[in-house]
Write an enzyme that holds these catalytic residues in place. Structure first.
Site, short mmCIF file in Angstrom:
data_model
loop_
_atom_site.label_atom_id
_atom_site.label_comp_id
_atom_site.label_asym_id
_atom_site.label_seq_id
_atom_site.Cartn_x
_atom_site.Cartn_y
_atom_site.Cartn_z
N LYS A 154 -4.00 -11.81 -6.07
CA LYS A 154 -5.27 -12.31 -5.40
C LYS A 154 -6.57 -11.80 -5.78
CE LYS A 154 -5.69 -10.38 -1.20
NZ LYS A 154 -6.69 -9.98 -0.96
N LYS B 146 -11.03 -6.35 -3.16
CA LYS B 146 -12.31 -6.06 -3.43
C LYS B 146 -11.79 -5.15 -3.84
CE LYS B 146 -14.05 -6.94 1.96
NZ LYS B 146 -13.21 -6.47 2.83
N LYS C 45 0.75 -1.01 -0.02
CA LYS C 45 -0.24 0.21 -0.20
C LYS C 45 0.90 1.09 -0.07
CE LYS C 45 -3.88 -1.67 1.32
NZ LYS C 45 -5.61 -2.19 1.71
#
Ligand code: ATP
Ligand code: LTN
Length: 332
Positions: free
Chosen positions: A196, A199, A113
């Site tokens: 992966k 969301k 991030k």
């Protein structure tokens, strides 16, 4: 004999997807009878990324409803919203002093991030694993069912709990273990089998949302990336097919070798079309329950309020134990 305790949490931060279902929610429901269970909607974690207030509100209900639609029994299982139990943030603060800057800086999720601009990443994202550790130890949880991406955070939780026990005395905190399934713990993106399913993916083609209608599911699977060649085989050199076979196997309860045999000599198109049928059928009853729950938020809210009261009764005893041993003057 009391049952071992389990706690897990899901962030209300976007559309729940098949990875969340196979890596987490489905297992929560399947194993509920073996454990004493706590499942929370971790809204304080979701806000470490900016959230639209209306979306956060709705997504909080969405996660709670997904727990219920998957079959968690609210009479047996404590389902609650993290922010309804202020002990989480209070213990999170205390645990900050049992965790090192260097440990948090090494977390893969943080590094991803932070990317190329570590100076501008929020302190909440940096500190996120400490709050997660508090979520877990407040319930004396023995096990934490999660997907593979959370393994490192669980290791850190164990390190923090051991450090607390070393400084404040054995038995202050229970040191939890991750519960990560061999299959389904890392469902990959349909658009890129090297990443992966997520969301926060940049395109909805990455995932099958748990609320996708049958047409959307069929379309997304038809468009899913495949590997070169035409064989339907589970192997390292076929990451896309390995992922699709895993989904097929888990949702239809069919062993992968049986699927490989069934599709021998058949092309990707037939396989994908059958897989779409399997996904649509497996999600059908779940989606029906989800729609019912969605039309009655008061029902869900009553469960969440009852859950918070039960959760708080447990969490407050652990917080008190920690504060007493540290020398805090308690108000009562
Ligand atoms: P994001 O991808 O935006 O970080 P997320 O999809 O990981 O969000 P979380 O709320 O962080 O969602 O995770 C909920 C649970 O689902 C966790 O136990 C996590 O390990 C699991 N999970 C998430 N993605 C996958 C995946 N692709 N495969 C298997 N399990 C997953
Ligand atoms: N960090 C987790 C969400 C999470 C969690 C928890 C999982 C927050 N608190 C406690 C298990 C137990 C994630 O990003 N999936």
């Amino acid at each position: 004999m009391s049952k071992p305790r389990v706690l897990s949490g899901i962030q209300p931060s976007g559309n729940l997807h098949l990875g969340n279902y196979l890596g987490a929610i489905k297992n929560f429901a399947a194993n509920q009878a073996q454990f004493e269970n706590y499942f929370c909607v971790v809204d304080h974690h979701a806000i470490t990324n900016p959230q639209d207030p209306k979306a956060l509100y709705q997504q909080t209900f969405d996660v709670a409803n997904a727990y219920l639609a998957a079959g968690l029994d609210p009479k047996e299982v404590t389902i609650f919203i993290q922010s309804h139990v202020p002990e989480h943030t209070e213990l999170g603060w205390i645990l900050n002093s049992f965790c090192y800057f260097g440990e948090l800086r090494r977390m893969t999720q943080f590094k991803d991030k932070a990317g190329k601009h570590p100076e501008e990443v929020g302190v909440g994202i940096f500190d996120y694993p400490v709050l997660m550790a508090a979520d877990i130890v407040l319930y004396d949880a023995n096990f934490v069912p999660v997907g593979e991406d959370q393994r490192q955070h669980l290791e850190l939780t164990r390190d923090i709990a051991n450090r607390v026990n070393y400084r404040l005395g054995e038995g202050t905190l229970v040191v939890p273990e991750p519960l990560i399934k061999k299959e389904g713990a890392r469902i990959m993106g349909l658009d890129d089998p090297a990443k992966k399913m997520s969301k926060s993916a940049t395109t909805p083609r990455n995932y099958i949302a748990l609320t996708d209608d049958p047409d959307t599911i069929r379309q997304k699977l038809r468009a899913a990336v495949t590997d070169s060649g035409s064989e339907i085989r589970f192997s390292e050199d076929k990451p896309a097919l390995t992922n699709l076979l895993t989904i097929y196997s888990l949702l239809s309860d069919t062993p992968i070798p049986m699927l490989e045999e069934r599709y021998q000599g058949q092309g990707y198109a037939q396989f994908k079309s059958d897989l779409a049928d399997v996904v649509v059928e497996a999600l059908g009853p779940f989606q029906t329950r989800l729609r019912e729950l969605d039309s009655n938020p008061d029902y869900t809210l009553a469960i969440l309020r009852d859950g918070a009261a039960r959760a708080q009764a447990q969490a407050s005893t652990v917080l008190r134990r920690v504060k007493e041993r540290m020398g805090y003057v308690l108000p009562s």
